[in-house]
Design a protein around this motif. Structure first.
Motif, PDB file in Angstrom:
ATOM      1  N   ASP A  20      20.555 -46.650 -31.805  1.00  0.00           N
ATOM      2  CA  ASP A  20      20.607 -46.450 -33.253  1.00  0.00           C
ATOM      3  C   ASP A  20      20.483 -44.950 -33.553  1.00  0.00           C
ATOM      4  N   ASP A  33      24.453 -48.008 -35.731  1.00  0.00           N
ATOM      5  CA  ASP A  33      23.949 -48.829 -34.625  1.00  0.00           C
ATOM      6  C   ASP A  33      25.068 -48.920 -33.602  1.00  0.00           C
ATOM      7  N   ASP A 182      20.390 -53.844 -37.779  1.00  0.00           N
ATOM      8  CA  ASP A 182      20.089 -55.275 -37.663  1.00  0.00           C
ATOM      9  C   ASP A 182      18.829 -55.527 -36.841  1.00  0.00           C
ATOM     10  N   GLY A 183      18.299 -54.488 -36.200  1.00  0.00           N
ATOM     11  CA  GLY A 183      17.025 -54.642 -35.502  1.00  0.00           C
ATOM     12  C   GLY A 183      15.882 -54.923 -36.470  1.00  0.00           C
ATOM     13  N   ASP A 221      15.601 -55.652 -30.625  1.00  0.00           N
ATOM     14  CA  ASP A 221      16.704 -54.696 -30.762  1.00  0.00           C
ATOM     15  C   ASP A 221      16.119 -53.369 -31.230  1.00  0.00           C
ATOM     16  N   ASN A 222      16.919 -52.326 -31.150  1.00  0.00           N
ATOM     17  CA  ASN A 222      16.518 -51.050 -31.739  1.00  0.00           C
ATOM     18  C   ASN A 222      16.370 -51.245 -33.250  1.00  0.00           C
ATOM     19  N   ARG A 271      22.580 -53.041 -22.599  1.00  0.00           N
ATOM     20  CA  ARG A 271      21.959 -53.862 -23.633  1.00  0.00           C
ATOM     21  C   ARG A 271      22.458 -55.301 -23.554  1.00  0.00           C
TER      22      ARG A 271
END
Ligand code: MG
Length: 382
Positions: A20, A33, A182-183, A221-222, A271
Motif C-alpha cells: 500500500d 494498493d 481494503d485492508g 492485509d496491508n 502475497r
C-alpha cells in the motif's frame, strides 16, 4: 478551505511486505494498493502515487487526467521490466477544493465522507462481487465473505488506458473524509469505522486507531488510511509548522506534509492474491469463473428436474438428467437399473427409440414407463 490531514499505513499481521502507498500532497490525497509478485505491487503503487504527486505539483491536467497518466506510467514500466510484468494497483484520489472534493477512483480502495456521524461511501468497488451485488446475485453481506471478493474488475496499470470513476462531493466544516485500502474495510464493518471516526476527534488519533483495530481484527492485509478534516474557516491550518513524517510504532503518520510516505519495504514470499504477472488473467478468469459457476448451478438445478428411461449397459434404466453430453461430461446419471435387456424392449415398435431416451415428467412417471415395458414384454413373451 482549511483542512487537517493525517495518514497511516501498516503491513498488517500476515503479509510479508507493504504494497500500500498513500499520498498527502495537498490539495491532493490518495491511497494506492498495489498487487503483483515480489516487486510488482510496491512498484505499481509507488509509481502511481509518485506520478500523481509530480503532476499535482506541476498542476497539470485534471485529477482524472493525472490518474490516467499514472495508469500509463505503471503500464509502461510493467511492459518494459519483466520483473514487474503484469503489476497493477488500485488508486483512490481526492482533490480538495473550496467546499467540495473531487474523487477519482479505480479498484477496491474506498473513499467515505463522515458528516454528523453518518458515513457515506463515495466509491464503488471494482470487484466481481460488487458487480454481482449490483446484478442482485449477492447481498452486501454475502459479498463481504465471498471467496472472490478480492478479484478486481478494474485495476490501474494493466492496460494502456483505464476507465476512471469520478465523483464530486460537497464538504463543509466538521466533515471528515476517509480514504482507505481494503485492508481496513475487509477487517472492520462500516458501522465500526463510522464509530471510530466519530469518537476520535483528532485525525491522527483516528487514523492510528483505525489501523490498530484492523490489526486487532486479524490484519490479514496491508492497511492504509488517510483522514482529512474540514476545519472552520479561519481555523488553524495544519499545513505549516507541523512536524514532518513521524514514525509511530509500525505505522507511518504524516500530518498535512507534502511528503509521499514510503513505508517499510520488507521483502518476502508473495502475497495471497494472485501473483502480479497473472493478475490481468486472474481478473478475467475470475469473471469467467463466476459466470461458469452460476451457469453450472443453473444447469445442475435444471438437470435434477429431468427424468427419462434409457439404456445403460444394454439394460433398461431410469436416468436423471437429459440424454446428452457436453464436452465429454454426461448430463445424466442412472438412478434405477433394471434386469430388462434393452434389445428385447427395442424389438417392440413402441420402444424402438429407447436409445435416445423416453422422457418423463418425474421419477414416478419414469418408473411407470419401466413397468409398462416390463408388462408389454411379459405379454409379448406370453
Ligand atoms: Mg489490499
Amino acid at each position: 478551505m482549511r483542512t487537517r490531514v493525517a495518514a497511516a499505513t501498516d503491513i498488517g499481521h500476515v503479509r510479508e511486505q507493504n504494497e500500500d502507498r498513500y499520498l498527502v500532497a495537498e490539495p491532493v490525497v490518495a491511497v494506492a494498493d498495489g498487487m503483483g509478485g515480489h516487486l510488482g505491487g510496491e512498484v505499481a503503487a509507488q509509481l502511481a502515487v509518485e506520478t500523481l504527486e509530480r503532476l499535482t505539483e506541476r498542476r497539470e491536467g485534471s485529477l482524472a487526467d493525472r490518474v490516467r497518466e499514472a495508469n500509463r506510467a505503471v503500464w509502461e514500466r510493467s511492459r518494459a521490466d519483466p520483473a514487474v510484468s503484469g503489476m497493477g494497483t488500485t488508486l483512490t484520489a481526492a482533490e480538495l477544493g473550496e467546499g467540495r472534493a473531487r474523487i477519482v477512483h479505480v479498484g477496491d480502495s474506498r473513499a467515505y465522507r463522515l458528516r454528523d456521524g453518518e458515513l457515506l461511501r463515495l466509491t464503488e468497488d471494482h470487484t466481481v462481487v460488487h458487480r454481482m451485488v449490483l446484478e442482485g446475485q449477492l447481498t452486501e453481506a454475502q459479498a463481504e465473505v465471498h471467496p472472490y471478493r478480492n478479484i478486481l474488475t478494474r485495476v490501474l496499470g494493466v492496460e494502456p488506458t483505464v476507465e476512471v470513476d469520478e465523483v464530486e462531493v460537497d464538504l463543509r466544516p466538521g466533515d471528515r473524509l476517509l480514504l482507505c485500502s481494503d485492508g481496513l474495510t475487509g477487517m472492520l464493518p462500516e458501522r465500526r469505522i463510522a464509530e471510530v471516526l466519530a469518537e476520535e476527534a483528532d485525525p491522527r488519533a483516528a487514523a492510528d486507531r483505525l489501523v490498530a483495530e484492523a490489526n486487532a481484527a486479524g490484519g490479514v492485509d496491508n492497511i492504509t488510511v488517510v483522514v482529512v478534516d474540514v476545519l472552520e474557516d479561519g481555523g488553524r491550518s495544519a499545513a505549516a509548522g507541523d512536524p514532518p513524517a513521524t514514525r509511530v510504532s509500525s505505522a507511518t503518520v504524516v500530518e498535512a506534509g507534502p511528503a509521499t510516505a514510503r513505508p517499510s519495504r520488507a521483502r518476502g514470499p508473495d502475497r495471497l492474491l494472485p501473483p502480479g504477472a497473472l493478475r490481468r488473467t486472474a481478473v478475467r478468469l475470475g469473471v469467467a469463473l463466476a459466470v461458469v459457476v452460476i451457469a453450472l448451478i443453473g444447469l445442475r438445478l435444471y438437470l435434477d428436474a429431468q427424468w427419462y428411461v434409457g439404456v445403460s449397459d444394454g439394460r433398461v434404466a431410469v436416468f436423471r438428467g437429459v440424454p446428452a453430453e457436453i464436452a465429454g461430461f454426461q448430463l445424466h446419471r442412472v438412478v434405477v437399473e433394471t434386469e430388462i435387456p434393452a434389445a428385447r424392449a427395442q424389438a417392440l415398435a413402441l420402444y424402438r427409440d429407447l436409445d435416445e431416451g423416453i422422457t418423463a415428467n418425474d421419477r414416478a412417471e419414469a418408473e411407470a414407463i419401466v413397468e409398462q415395458i416390463r408388462a408389454d414384454l411379459a405379454r409379448e413373451g406370453g
